[in-house]
Write a protein that holds these residues in place. Structure first.
Motif, PDB file in Angstrom:
ATOM      1  N   ASP A  68     148.703  33.075  47.441  1.00  0.00           N
ATOM      2  CA  ASP A  68     147.962  33.964  48.348  1.00  0.00           C
ATOM      3  C   ASP A  68     146.596  34.388  47.805  1.00  0.00           C
ATOM      4  O   ASP A  68     145.776  34.923  48.565  1.00  0.00           O
ATOM      5  CB  ASP A  68     148.793  35.213  48.619  1.00  0.00           C
ATOM      6  N   GLY A  69     146.364  34.197  46.510  1.00  0.00           N
ATOM      7  CA  GLY A  69     145.132  34.678  45.913  1.00  0.00           C
ATOM      8  C   GLY A  69     143.856  34.067  46.477  1.00  0.00           C
ATOM      9  O   GLY A  69     142.900  34.790  46.799  1.00  0.00           O
ATOM     10  N   PRO A  70     143.748  32.738  46.614  1.00  0.00           N
ATOM     11  CA  PRO A  70     142.475  32.163  47.069  1.00  0.00           C
ATOM     12  C   PRO A  70     141.974  32.758  48.384  1.00  0.00           C
ATOM     13  O   PRO A  70     140.768  32.951  48.550  1.00  0.00           O
ATOM     14  CB  PRO A  70     142.820  30.678  47.213  1.00  0.00           C
ATOM     15  N   GLU A  71     142.887  33.069  49.321  1.00  0.00           N
ATOM     16  CA  GLU A  71     142.437  33.635  50.586  1.00  0.00           C
ATOM     17  C   GLU A  71     141.813  34.999  50.390  1.00  0.00           C
ATOM     18  O   GLU A  71     140.961  35.429  51.173  1.00  0.00           O
ATOM     19  CB  GLU A  71     143.622  33.710  51.554  1.00  0.00           C
ATOM     20  N   ARG A  72     142.238  35.712  49.303  1.00  0.00           N
ATOM     21  CA  ARG A  72     141.676  37.033  49.006  1.00  0.00           C
ATOM     22  C   ARG A  72     140.616  36.965  47.904  1.00  0.00           C
ATOM     23  O   ARG A  72     140.359  37.961  47.235  1.00  0.00           O
ATOM     24  CB  ARG A  72     142.806  37.966  48.566  1.00  0.00           C
TER      25      ARG A  72
ATOM     26  N   HIS B  20     149.905  40.914  33.546  1.00  0.00           N
ATOM     27  CA  HIS B  20     149.697  41.343  34.929  1.00  0.00           C
ATOM     28  C   HIS B  20     149.344  40.128  35.780  1.00  0.00           C
ATOM     29  O   HIS B  20     148.365  39.424  35.509  1.00  0.00           O
ATOM     30  CB  HIS B  20     148.554  42.372  35.015  1.00  0.00           C
ATOM     31  N   PHE B  21     150.130  39.860  36.802  1.00  0.00           N
ATOM     32  CA  PHE B  21     149.807  38.844  37.795  1.00  0.00           C
ATOM     33  C   PHE B  21     149.808  39.463  39.185  1.00  0.00           C
ATOM     34  O   PHE B  21     150.239  38.860  40.163  1.00  0.00           O
ATOM     35  CB  PHE B  21     150.835  37.693  37.750  1.00  0.00           C
ATOM     36  N   ASP B  22     149.305  40.707  39.232  1.00  0.00           N
ATOM     37  CA  ASP B  22     149.278  41.387  40.517  1.00  0.00           C
ATOM     38  C   ASP B  22     148.150  40.829  41.377  1.00  0.00           C
ATOM     39  O   ASP B  22     147.295  40.085  40.914  1.00  0.00           O
ATOM     40  CB  ASP B  22     149.108  42.900  40.328  1.00  0.00           C
ATOM     41  N   LEU B  23     148.119  41.198  42.633  1.00  0.00           N
ATOM     42  CA  LEU B  23     147.141  40.673  43.573  1.00  0.00           C
ATOM     43  C   LEU B  23     146.384  41.837  44.203  1.00  0.00           C
ATOM     44  O   LEU B  23     146.637  42.236  45.339  1.00  0.00           O
ATOM     45  CB  LEU B  23     147.843  39.836  44.647  1.00  0.00           C
ATOM     46  N   PRO B  24     145.435  42.426  43.449  1.00  0.00           N
ATOM     47  CA  PRO B  24     144.721  43.590  43.979  1.00  0.00           C
ATOM     48  C   PRO B  24     143.657  43.153  44.994  1.00  0.00           C
ATOM     49  O   PRO B  24     143.227  42.008  45.035  1.00  0.00           O
ATOM     50  CB  PRO B  24     144.076  44.188  42.724  1.00  0.00           C
ATOM     51  N   HIS B  25     143.237  44.109  45.805  1.00  0.00           N
ATOM     52  CA  HIS B  25     142.136  43.869  46.709  1.00  0.00           C
ATOM     53  C   HIS B  25     140.824  43.963  45.930  1.00  0.00           C
ATOM     54  O   HIS B  25     140.660  44.835  45.081  1.00  0.00           O
ATOM     55  CB  HIS B  25     142.152  44.892  47.855  1.00  0.00           C
ATOM     56  N   SER B  26     139.874  43.059  46.182  1.00  0.00           N
ATOM     57  CA  SER B  26     138.609  43.051  45.446  1.00  0.00           C
ATOM     58  C   SER B  26     137.473  42.699  46.380  1.00  0.00           C
ATOM     59  O   SER B  26     137.613  41.830  47.259  1.00  0.00           O
ATOM     60  CB  SER B  26     138.676  42.049  44.292  1.00  0.00           C
ATOM     61  N   GLU B  27     136.338  43.407  46.199  1.00  0.00           N
ATOM     62  CA  GLU B  27     135.147  43.109  46.988  1.00  0.00           C
ATOM     63  C   GLU B  27     134.360  41.931  46.426  1.00  0.00           C
ATOM     64  O   GLU B  27     133.520  41.364  47.112  1.00  0.00           O
ATOM     65  CB  GLU B  27     134.241  44.355  47.038  1.00  0.00           C
ATOM     66  N   VAL B  28     134.591  41.608  45.196  1.00  0.00           N
ATOM     67  CA  VAL B  28     133.894  40.491  44.561  1.00  0.00           C
ATOM     68  C   VAL B  28     134.937  39.456  44.152  1.00  0.00           C
ATOM     69  O   VAL B  28     136.132  39.769  44.030  1.00  0.00           O
ATOM     70  CB  VAL B  28     133.091  40.948  43.320  1.00  0.00           C
TER      71      VAL B  28
ATOM     72  N   PRO C 232     128.091  38.518  41.021  1.00  0.00           N
ATOM     73  CA  PRO C 232     129.139  39.472  40.636  1.00  0.00           C
ATOM     74  C   PRO C 232     130.516  38.821  40.686  1.00  0.00           C
ATOM     75  O   PRO C 232     130.852  38.074  41.610  1.00  0.00           O
ATOM     76  CB  PRO C 232     129.012  40.579  41.685  1.00  0.00           C
ATOM     77  N   ALA C 233     131.322  39.097  39.695  1.00  0.00           N
ATOM     78  CA  ALA C 233     132.684  38.585  39.622  1.00  0.00           C
ATOM     79  C   ALA C 233     133.462  39.425  38.628  1.00  0.00           C
ATOM     80  O   ALA C 233     132.893  40.042  37.721  1.00  0.00           O
ATOM     81  CB  ALA C 233     132.695  37.118  39.225  1.00  0.00           C
ATOM     82  N   HIS C 234     134.782  39.451  38.782  1.00  0.00           N
ATOM     83  CA  HIS C 234     135.640  40.185  37.865  1.00  0.00           C
ATOM     84  C   HIS C 234     136.626  39.197  37.255  1.00  0.00           C
ATOM     85  O   HIS C 234     137.174  38.338  37.945  1.00  0.00           O
ATOM     86  CB  HIS C 234     136.414  41.287  38.589  1.00  0.00           C
ATOM     87  N   PHE C 235     136.816  39.306  35.961  1.00  0.00           N
ATOM     88  CA  PHE C 235     137.669  38.369  35.238  1.00  0.00           C
ATOM     89  C   PHE C 235     138.811  39.126  34.582  1.00  0.00           C
ATOM     90  O   PHE C 235     138.614  40.196  33.977  1.00  0.00           O
ATOM     91  CB  PHE C 235     136.865  37.624  34.166  1.00  0.00           C
ATOM     92  N   SER C 236     140.002  38.574  34.698  1.00  0.00           N
ATOM     93  CA  SER C 236     141.185  39.079  33.994  1.00  0.00           C
ATOM     94  C   SER C 236     141.657  37.983  33.064  1.00  0.00           C
ATOM     95  O   SER C 236     141.952  36.856  33.511  1.00  0.00           O
ATOM     96  CB  SER C 236     142.298  39.451  34.980  1.00  0.00           C
TER      97      SER C 236
END
Length: 833
Positions: free
Chosen positions: A757-761, A723-731, A688-692
């Motif tokens: 900060d993205g890689p840590e999330r 959009h370059f936001d940093l949402p919370h994601s389970e995948v 599972p993964a999400h792509f923007s």
């Protein structure tokens, strides 16, 4: 009376048994010693004469009351004698004139006996009468001149007709008829010597014999067949000096390939002199004792002339090229490479195959010659000869072609021919611009050398032969690495030089051998000193020693083989076969391919012009994964194919560490889109993964849309909705940016926050920058980059000299690489696929 008859019968039987035993023994010896030409001729000639004499003696001692028994035994002995005659005088040397046709000896063979008539023992037994000449004797003939000239004509035709065109040089001294006696031989262009020329002729022959004796090592030369037809005046006026020279030729000529056929002059007695005494149509000779010979009639003059014209034409056109099939053994894959490799690469001037060794000594080979000289043809012939003798368990081939060609492609399967050469493990073609693949092959061989050295140490073995004896269950074939235009690897003083020198120095003990070829030889003296086997093609430079000029004089299609590092005096001239005949080569390869053992894998073919496709294993299946499916802690994005022996993908691990983002740099749109698509699809295939997808480059919209359609879960954003936001994601979440250099200043802070900060999330940016504008402030947050045609992000010492070219990129990952590596971007979603 009865006891006397019984004793006589017993004596005749004993003589016949002894003769038959001699014939059988010598026939067996002759068959088993074909390689020993001189010994075979002597054994057969002596046995033939001995058997004839014993048969004649048995005939004379037989009384009428045991004639029938004699005939039975004599018939059996005559059969053995015919077998001996066939072995020693086959083809044109012994066929009756009504069946006569020119023939050539087998490669490496030598002329045997020559027929001059028949010997009739009774009405049922007639055997050919054979005499020695080439390689064995001089002839002296005495009797009626007209009959002698007929005998000489027949002997010459048989001698020349049973050798290869050009192997016999004919000289005729005929002061009375001025060459007319042997006029049918005129098309061969014999050397004619007239009145007053006997002395200079004898002097020239003696000088020739001296030159032959001085040749070390002796090389095959044409036979010198000298016919002396002296008249009474010449015989009476011969001087003491001429007599001395003639005697010298009689004593020493045969050993040096000079043979006299003399009529009208007396010669001193010598072991090499065969005297023939003619009486009308019968004759006797030394080798057959008192047996009476019924002379054959002379051959028709028109047949001699036709043969000589054809032979002269063949001489003018040169020898026919050797055939690749001539190098094949009687049975495939019977050779053992435990102690080395040996295989013929062509034949010598006398037709004998010339074998070239590779083992402890000499360990490696150096081939040189200008463009068009035949280096590739020689390599094909050599590899075909080796592959026919040594199976895949005995021989492994690694082939690399830097010569702007696809010559090694024939060893791998293609759509038209599924066969491949079972011994080939690796073949690299069109690698002129991919020196990295040559380095990869050298590293692979170096690792193999290390593995073998460790195994030899465990088994206390110093050589490959010792290792194979101590570890019979192991797989230790000899390895031959062929590198065409090897100086490409030595253009820079880097790892390649040390790898080659180490393989050349330590490889032979572990069964690894190099065959290096080049138009212009270059390299370190240390490397060249380790290549003692030199093969020079016509006009080659710097292959042989400076004082060795053999390569300058050999014709096209030939080579000089020298196992002494090119030192003059160690040359062997080889006539090479035409291995460029694809039909002939394909026939050999298919035979070997059908014989391949189970589990024999087809070779790895690296083609520098081919663009690899993204393997299906790295594409999503089309099913949308559920959110609760497990995902690895560090999914790997596949970016392209590494230039190595194992055909592995280049991966970028995307874990929860700072900097786990990717920058693709360059203006080549198709390749940049393919790198991003390969990374995204391979990540989607892992769970599972999400792509923007953020597309700010109009030229990439088509490729980006195609990617979105193939991804299981993806959002699309264009320049109007960035959009370059940093949402919370389970995948894991991946932001694919096309043309991020076009992002306005208003987005810089959001993009930097996402990168930092993205890689840590579990959110990673995989972006394409067409230029370095605006990229500098993000360098500390990007841990990996792929450079297409822009300068790398960091000038790293020790990295490859980067010359941007199509379908090549530099890949650098700070967490893995010390220096960047060259990769080949996969073709994924371009219009070609």
């Amino acid at each position: 009376m009865g006891s006397h008859r019984n004793a006589l019968v017993a004596a005749v039987r004993q003589e016949l048994a002894e003769a038959r035993g001699t014939a059988r023994a010598v026939l067996a010896a002759a068959e088993s010693a074909r390689g020993e030409a001189q010994q075979r001729r002597r054994l057969v000639r002596d046995a033939y004469a001995t058997c004839l004499s014993q048969l004649a003696a048995a005939r004379e001692s037989a009384r009428d009351d045991i004639r029938q028994r004699y005939r039975h035994e004599a018939g059996r002995l005559a059969g053995h004698l015919r077998g001996l005659a066939t072995v020693s005088a086959n083809g044109a040397a012994g066929a009756p004139w009504r069946l006569w046709a020119p023939s050539e000896p087998e490669p490496g063979g030598r002329p045997g006996l020559l027929r001059i008539g028949t010997i009739a023992f009774d009405e049922a037994t007639a055997l050919p009468a054979l005499i020695p000449l080439l390689g064995a004797a001089h002839l002296h003939l005495d009797g009626p001149t007209a009959v002698l000239d007929e005998v000489i004509t027949g002997v010459l035709l048989r001698a020349i007709g049973s050798t290869r065109p050009g192997d016999v040089q004919l000289t005729v001294y005929d002061p009375e008829q001025l060459g007319g006696t042997l006029a049918p031989f005129a098309p061969l262009g014999p050397t004619l010597v007239g009145p007053g020329g006997l002395g200079p002729l004898l002097d020239e022959l003696v000088e020739h014999i001296c030159r032959v004796n001085e040749r070390v090592p002796a090389e095959p030369l044409p036979w010198r067949l000298v016919v002396l037809l002296a008249d009474r005046a010449t015989a009476a006026e011969i001087t003491a000096g001429e007599r001395a020279q003639l005697d010298r030729i009689v004593r020493t000529g045969v050993a040096c390939g000079v043979h006299l056929v003399v009529r009208g002059l007396e010669l001193e007695q010598h072991a090499t002199l065969e005297r023939i005494v003619v009486r009308d149509r019968t004759a006797t000779c030394d080798s057959l004792g008192t047996l009476e010979i019924q002379l054959d009639p002379p051959p028709p003059a028109e047949r001699i002339t036709a043969f000589c014209r054809n032979a002269a034409e063949r001489i003018r056109s040169g020898p026919p090229p050797a055939r690749l099939a001539d190098l094949e053994p009687a049975a495939y894959w019977t050779g053992s490479s435990r102690h080395g490799l040996i295989a013929p690469i062509g034949d010598s001037t006398d037709g004998a195959l010339v074998e070239v060794p590779l083992g402890e000594d000499p360990p490696h080979a150096l081939i040189g010659g200008p463009a068009g000289a035949g280096k590739t043809n020689l390599i094909h012939a050599w590899l075909g000869s080796l592959a026919a003798r040594y199976g895949p368990e005995e021989l492994a081939l690694y082939l690399l072609d830097f010569a702007d060609g696809v010559s090694f492609a024939r060893y791998a399967p293609d759509p038209r021919d599924p066969s491949w050469l079972p011994q080939v493990r690796l073949a690299g073609i069109n690698v002129t611009g991919d020196r990295e693949f040559g380095l990869a092959m050298l590293r692979h061989l170096s690792e193999e050398l290390r593995t073998r050295a460790q195994a030899a140490k465990r088994h206390d073995a110093g050589t490959l032969a010792g290792l194979r004896a101590a570890d019979p269950a192991g797989h230790w074939p000899r390895i031959v690495a062929v590198i065409d235009e090897f100086p490409v690897l030595l253009e820079r003083r880097d790892e390649a030089v040390s790898l080659l020198e180490d393989l050349a120095r330590r490889g032979p003990a572990q069964g690894i051998h190099l065959i290096l070829s080049a138009r212009e030889v270059a390299g370190s003296p240390a490397l060249l000193s380790l290549l003692p086997l030199r093969i020079a093609l016509p006009k080659a430079h710097r292959i042989l020693a400076e004082d060795n000029l053999a390569a300058a004089v050999i014709p096209r299609g030939h080579a000089v083989v020298n196992t002494a590092a090119g030192v003059a005096g160690a040359n062997r001239i080889v006539r090479l076969p035409d291995a460029g005949d694809r039909a002939g080569w394909r026939a050999l390869q298919r035979k070997l391919w059908r014989t391949r053992p189970l589990g024999c894998e087809e070779p790895r073919l690296f083609d520098g012009t081919a663009v690899p496709r993204l393997p299906s294993a790295y594409r999503p299946s089309g099913r949308v994964p559920s959110a609760d499916e497990p995902v690895g802690s560090s999914p790997g994005a596949v970016l392209g194919e590494r230039i190595d022996v194992a055909e592995r993908p280049a991966r970028l691990r995307l874990g929860r560490m700072p900097g786990r983002n990717l920058a693709v740099l360059g203006t080549r749109t198709d390749e940049a889109c393919d790198v991003l698509a390969a990374a995204a699809l391979s990540l989607a295939a892992q769970g599972p993964a999400h792509f923007s997808v953020v597309c700010l480059a109009p030229e990439a919209e088509r490729a980006a849309a195609r990617l979105v359609a193939e991804l299981p879960v993806a959002d699309w954003y264009d320049a109007s909705d960035v959009h370059f936001d940093l949402p919370h994601s389970e995948v894991p979440r991946y932001v694919l940016g096309y043309g991020l250099d076009a992002a306005g200043p208003e987005h810089h802070d959001d993009l930097r926050s996402l990168l930092a900060d993205g890689p840590e999330r579990r959110t990673h940016v995989l972006g394409w920058w067409r230029s370095t504008a605006g990229l500098g402030e993000h360098l500390d947050t990007i841990g990996a980059w792929v450079a297409l045609d822009l300068a790398p992000l960091h000038p790293l010492p020790g990295g490859p000299v980067w010359r941007p070219r199509a379908r090549r990129a530099l890949f650098f990952d700070r967490s893995v690489h010390r220096t960047p590596e060259v990769i080949i971007p996969y073709e994924v979603n371009s219009d070609h696929t």
